[in-house]
Motif scaffolding. Sequence first.
Motif, PDB file in Angstrom:
ATOM      1  N   SER A 138       0.812  -1.227   0.047  1.00 30.09           N
ATOM      2  CA  SER A 138       0.095   0.036   0.015  1.00 30.09           C
ATOM      3  C   SER A 138       0.851   1.235   0.093  1.00 30.09           C
ATOM      4  O   SER A 138       0.525   2.401  -0.707  1.00 30.09           O
ATOM      5  N   VAL A 139       2.005   1.255   0.606  1.00 36.22           N
ATOM      6  CA  VAL A 139       2.735   2.429   0.843  1.00 36.22           C
ATOM      7  C   VAL A 139       3.361   2.732  -0.494  1.00 36.22           C
ATOM      8  O   VAL A 139       3.561   3.808  -0.831  1.00 36.22           O
ATOM      9  N   ASP A 140       3.987   1.577  -1.143  1.00 33.41           N
ATOM     10  CA  ASP A 140       4.388   1.772  -2.779  1.00 33.41           C
ATOM     11  C   ASP A 140       3.214   2.306  -3.684  1.00 33.41           C
ATOM     12  O   ASP A 140       3.539   3.264  -4.273  1.00 33.41           O
ATOM     13  N   TYR A 141       2.381   1.853  -3.419  1.00 33.57           N
ATOM     14  CA  TYR A 141       1.249   2.387  -4.473  1.00 33.57           C
ATOM     15  C   TYR A 141       0.698   3.672  -4.234  1.00 33.57           C
ATOM     16  O   TYR A 141       0.769   4.514  -5.123  1.00 33.57           O
ATOM     17  N   LEU A 142       0.767   4.061  -3.102  1.00 30.47           N
ATOM     18  CA  LEU A 142       0.325   5.527  -2.778  1.00 30.47           C
ATOM     19  C   LEU A 142       1.444   6.601  -3.268  1.00 30.47           C
ATOM     20  O   LEU A 142       1.403   7.515  -3.580  1.00 30.47           O
ATOM     21  N   ARG A 143       2.780   5.899  -2.888  1.00 26.96           N
ATOM     22  CA  ARG A 143       3.889   6.760  -3.225  1.00 26.96           C
ATOM     23  C   ARG A 143       3.804   6.759  -4.887  1.00 26.96           C
ATOM     24  O   ARG A 143       4.292   8.056  -5.205  1.00 26.96           O
ATOM     25  N   THR A 144       3.426   5.889  -5.499  1.00 23.48           N
ATOM     26  CA  THR A 144       3.455   5.893  -7.089  1.00 23.48           C
ATOM     27  C   THR A 144       2.394   7.043  -7.371  1.00 23.48           C
ATOM     28  O   THR A 144       2.490   7.728  -8.469  1.00 23.48           O
ATOM     29  N   LEU A 145       1.137   7.250  -6.812  1.00 20.66           N
ATOM     30  CA  LEU A 145       0.257   8.290  -7.158  1.00 20.66           C
ATOM     31  C   LEU A 145       0.657   9.617  -6.638  1.00 20.66           C
ATOM     32  O   LEU A 145       0.143  10.438  -7.197  1.00 20.66           O
ATOM     33  N   GLY A 146       1.660   9.675  -5.888  1.00 21.36           N
ATOM     34  CA  GLY A 146       1.964  10.958  -5.535  1.00 21.36           C
ATOM     35  C   GLY A 146       1.622  11.415  -4.224  1.00 21.36           C
ATOM     36  O   GLY A 146       1.697  12.740  -3.695  1.00 21.36           O
ATOM     37  N   VAL A 147       0.916  10.427  -3.146  1.00 21.99           N
ATOM     38  CA  VAL A 147       0.494  10.609  -2.029  1.00 21.99           C
ATOM     39  C   VAL A 147       1.727  10.877  -1.020  1.00 21.99           C
ATOM     40  O   VAL A 147       2.488  10.128  -0.959  1.00 21.99           O
ATOM     41  N   ARG A 148       1.732  11.926  -0.228  1.00 21.40           N
ATOM     42  CA  ARG A 148       2.691  12.222   0.720  1.00 21.40           C
ATOM     43  C   ARG A 148       2.177  12.068   2.254  1.00 21.40           C
ATOM     44  O   ARG A 148       3.190  11.766   3.207  1.00 21.40           O
ATOM     45  N   THR A 149       1.024  11.929   2.530  1.00 16.02           N
ATOM     46  CA  THR A 149       0.507  11.955   3.947  1.00 16.02           C
ATOM     47  C   THR A 149      -0.840  10.961   4.008  1.00 16.02           C
ATOM     48  O   THR A 149      -1.653  11.138   3.099  1.00 16.02           O
ATOM     49  N   VAL A 150      -0.720  10.049   4.959  1.00 14.36           N
ATOM     50  CA  VAL A 150      -2.014   9.575   5.402  1.00 14.36           C
ATOM     51  C   VAL A 150      -2.438   9.797   6.667  1.00 14.36           C
ATOM     52  O   VAL A 150      -1.811   9.712   7.479  1.00 14.36           O
ATOM     53  N   VAL A 151      -3.822  10.074   6.706  1.00 13.78           N
ATOM     54  CA  VAL A 151      -4.479  10.513   8.059  1.00 13.78           C
ATOM     55  C   VAL A 151      -5.426   9.238   8.376  1.00 13.78           C
ATOM     56  O   VAL A 151      -6.280   9.175   7.598  1.00 13.78           O
ATOM     57  N   LEU A 152      -5.210   8.569   9.583  1.00 17.66           N
ATOM     58  CA  LEU A 152      -5.973   7.772   9.815  1.00 17.66           C
ATOM     59  C   LEU A 152      -7.026   8.066  11.211  1.00 17.66           C
ATOM     60  O   LEU A 152      -6.300   8.374  12.359  1.00 17.66           O
ATOM     61  N   LEU A 153      -8.016   7.920  10.959  1.00 18.53           N
ATOM     62  CA  LEU A 153      -9.218   8.641  11.890  1.00 18.53           C
ATOM     63  C   LEU A 153      -9.353   7.586  13.030  1.00 18.53           C
ATOM     64  O   LEU A 153     -10.091   6.584  12.489  1.00 18.53           O
ATOM     65  N   ARG A 154      -9.141   7.576  14.148  1.00 14.84           N
ATOM     66  CA  ARG A 154      -9.328   6.609  15.165  1.00 14.84           C
ATOM     67  C   ARG A 154     -11.006   6.473  15.476  1.00 14.84           C
ATOM     68  O   ARG A 154     -11.364   5.192  15.389  1.00 14.84           O
TER      69      ARG A 154
END
Length: 782
Positions: free
Chosen positions: A731-747
């Motif tokens: 998932s990290v590699d895929y998101l980096r490919t899209l250009g995503v730099r931050t992920v916010v996970l809501l508790r």
Amino acid sequence: MTSGQPGTGNARPTPTGADAESRPATTAAAGTPTQPARTSGKPSAETTPGQPAPGEGGTTGVTSNGDPEAAPATSDPAKDATGRGDKQGTATKQGTATKQDATAKQDSATKQDATAKQKDAAKQKDAEGGTAASDSTANGTDASKDSGAPAKDGGQAKNSSLTKDGEPAKGAKAGDANGKDKADGEAKPVGPERWEAFASAPEPRPSIFTRVGRAVGRFLIHEWTLAALGALALAVLMTWPTLRYPRYTLPQDYWDPSLQAWQMAWSGHILLADPARLWQSNTFFPELWSFAFSDTLLGYAPAGMLGSGPEDAVLRYNIMFVLAHALATFGAYALARQLGAGRIGAAVAGVSYTYAPWLLAQAGHLHVLSNGGIPLALAMLARGHGWSLRHGYRPERRHDGWVYAGWLVAAWQLSLGFGIGLPFAYFLAGAVLVAAVLFYARRLRTGQAVPFGRRLFAADVLGGVLFAGVGLLMAVPFFKVTELHPYAERTIGDISLFSPPATGFVTAPAESRIWGGLHEGAREALPWHPEMTLLPGFVLYALAAGGLFFSVWRLRHRLLLLAGVLVTMAFAMGTRFFEGTFTYVPLFEHLPGWSGLRTPGRLMLWTTLLLGLLAAGAVTALTDRVRELTAQRIPSWPGPWLRMATLLPLLLVTVEGLNTTPHPVVPTRPAAMRSAQGPLLVLPSNQSLDQHVMLWSTDGFPDVVNGGSGFTPRQLDDVRRVSQSFPDQTSVDYLRTLGVRTVVLLRGQVVGTPWEISIDAPVESLGISRQEVGGDAVVYRL
């Protein structure tokens, strides 16, 4: 001078022009009663027919050439009293000589020219301001006086031109019987009247503040001002408690309203910052044309330029929500008034159009409720073309300014979205076509050119081009989206899912305060009741039915309105009306853009408007009849009560539109969203939660992968599927490919999801960082 025959009444006419100045005038004709003369206020002696009046200043003589000549007048009253006999003898001798020498000549001239010259004398006398000839006859004077002969010693009782001494009055000509009147007119002083001092003082010129105040006062009591203020006040009351906590709550729910609050905020922000990026929004990263994934509410962009952040976006949405109701009421009122309805009838049309029970189910869809531009544009176009339903075409009422305004409002309405705007565009195109055909058909039938005018034609052409241009500019991004995402197009199967049955027209949504609870069982039988409960109101049905039999509209217009109601109902049923073979399916297959409409039931908007116009005709006829009755009643005391009774239809329509719409509190923006750097992804991601993320992103508009719309792009589907295992290497590699730099996970949203376990897992081996922010979210930096 007379012809010598008493009682003939033939008088010698007065000479005109140069003759009038060189020749002396003759005496009055004998044979007619002479009016007693008034001299110096002393009573004059009575005269007998055929004799000169006693006290006359002179007698009539003849010259050597046979023309009569007036003897000098005597102005001494004593002489008149003592020497009466001498004067009478002299007059007798002169009369005898006159008869012997001039009778034949005078008779011939008098008989031939008397009538024509009397008319000429009368005209001359009128030009000089004298008395009419008929006036002297009514006063008992003879014909010679009427024709302008001079009075002797005050011979005319009323219009004597001699002074007390027998001399002509100042300003009076010899031979002018009306000299006194003319002299009076000339001698009148040119100065203030003697009574002017007693006149009231002139009203002082009002100051500019007074004039402005009066203008403002007239504006405030104008019908359209009162209508606008009344529509606004009613909107506030009927949508309450929308404005009770306008920064924290949203009507109906907080999903679609959050999306639409973001739409207004984005359009206002980007048009100020970078207009070229309008259609490349900050959501659905990295998709192109993402602002065209649903209706845009682009017409509300000016409002979006005010304020920033989620709270301002919610406040803006609530204000526009109330104003949309007010505009719909005002627009329908204006249309009914322009078509010929009375004020109360137009108010019924406006209220029923805005607060129909079926629209309560659309409280979360601002693009559906923002329909006031439709009737308002139609009203302006009808006004500009001088046309009304009640009075027909009146060319003298044409005005190209209203035509321009109507096309502008129509273009603005189209910019709010194609869900409501596309049927409106096709309606306008059809109306223009029908109007043109009828115009030329009437011209061919009558053989006369019907007044229209170049200015009006130019206004229609320019306005139509503007409207079409806005439509094309709005359509290009949607065609791009269809090209990039072919699966976004609707199919006839999708239309079938949202096509309501006939029972939907008598079923109210749960938000109706009057009918909601009573129709609960009927709603359960509907597959998707938010789009299938289409009750416009039982009161509206009843008023419209009454309008078919008792109305101010003509019979053919009532039948046309009824036909429109039935046709729009058939189209609103989608594929439920004979499978849509003759109604919705041909439109879906052949009209450009129609395949993008998902819910046929929203065409009920046109049904409601037509029912409102039928009801307005009935209510107007009722109010007109009541007005006639109250004017004829003796005593008139029931009049106010009868007039108040005409408000009952308006009251009933308003009551039927009462709602129980919930106003939930908008989820608070997580603290992590305030400092997160984009592009970012917020987890969990789904249609509902992503609309909240869109609203939260209005603070700075960072690029976010999340998004909610009428369809879900496949890339977003892939992101949601792959990120189920986040955080892991895939998932990290895929998101980096899209250009995503931050992920916010809501508790607060991870309960029951895969992230409930992985949210606290270590991430050092993945080459990313993890940070707890605010206790309600975990921020991962890739």
